[in-house]
Design a protein around this motif. Structure first.
Motif, PDB file in Angstrom:
ATOM      1  N   GLY A 180       0.823  -1.196   0.000  1.00 33.39           N
ATOM      2  CA  GLY A 180       0.000   0.000   0.000  1.00 33.39           C
ATOM      3  C   GLY A 180       0.856   1.245   0.000  1.00 33.39           C
ATOM      4  O   GLY A 180       2.063   1.191  -0.173  1.00 33.39           O
ATOM      5  N   THR A 181       0.232   2.376   0.187  1.00 34.48           N
ATOM      6  CA  THR A 181       0.962   3.634   0.152  1.00 34.48           C
ATOM      7  C   THR A 181       1.529   3.968   1.531  1.00 34.48           C
ATOM      8  O   THR A 181       1.120   3.412   2.548  1.00 34.48           O
ATOM      9  N   PHE A 226       0.068   3.294   5.425  1.00 38.78           N
ATOM     10  CA  PHE A 226       0.860   2.715   6.510  1.00 38.78           C
ATOM     11  C   PHE A 226       0.905   3.648   7.711  1.00 38.78           C
ATOM     12  O   PHE A 226       0.799   3.204   8.845  1.00 38.78           O
ATOM     13  N   GLN A 227       1.070   4.940   7.463  1.00 36.28           N
ATOM     14  CA  GLN A 227       1.119   5.884   8.574  1.00 36.28           C
ATOM     15  C   GLN A 227      -0.201   5.893   9.336  1.00 36.28           C
ATOM     16  O   GLN A 227      -0.214   5.980  10.562  1.00 36.28           O
ATOM     17  N   ASN A 228      -1.326   5.783   8.625  1.00 37.41           N
ATOM     18  CA  ASN A 228      -2.619   5.709   9.308  1.00 37.41           C
ATOM     19  C   ASN A 228      -2.716   4.444  10.144  1.00 37.41           C
ATOM     20  O   ASN A 228      -3.209   4.472  11.274  1.00 37.41           O
ATOM     21  N   PHE A 229      -2.227   3.333   9.614  1.00 40.62           N
ATOM     22  CA  PHE A 229      -2.248   2.068  10.360  1.00 40.62           C
ATOM     23  C   PHE A 229      -1.368   2.150  11.600  1.00 40.62           C
ATOM     24  O   PHE A 229      -1.757   1.735  12.685  1.00 40.62           O
TER      25      PHE A 229
END
Length: 54
Positions: free
Chosen positions: A10-11, A15-18
């Motif tokens: 993914g982008t 990843f930062q949101n996860f």
């Protein structure tokens, strides 16, 4: 004819949101830790009794 590689996971934004999601806190004591401590205390008590009987 160069292509930009695609990230299969993914982008970076996804990843930062996860990664920024808060982990749910566990309620109650950790049973594994308590069982481990009880086991260590039991072994030490057995060793002390065995040494006193010698």
């Amino acid at each position: 004819m160069s292509q930009t590689p695609q990230d299969p996971a993914g982008t970076t934004h996804q990843f930062q949101n996860f990664a920024s999601q808060a982990q749910p806190e566990k309620s109650g004591p950790n049973i594994g830790l308590i069982v481990g401590i009880v086991a260590v205390v039991a072994v030490v008590a057995i060793l002390v009794i065995a040494l006193m009987m010698m």
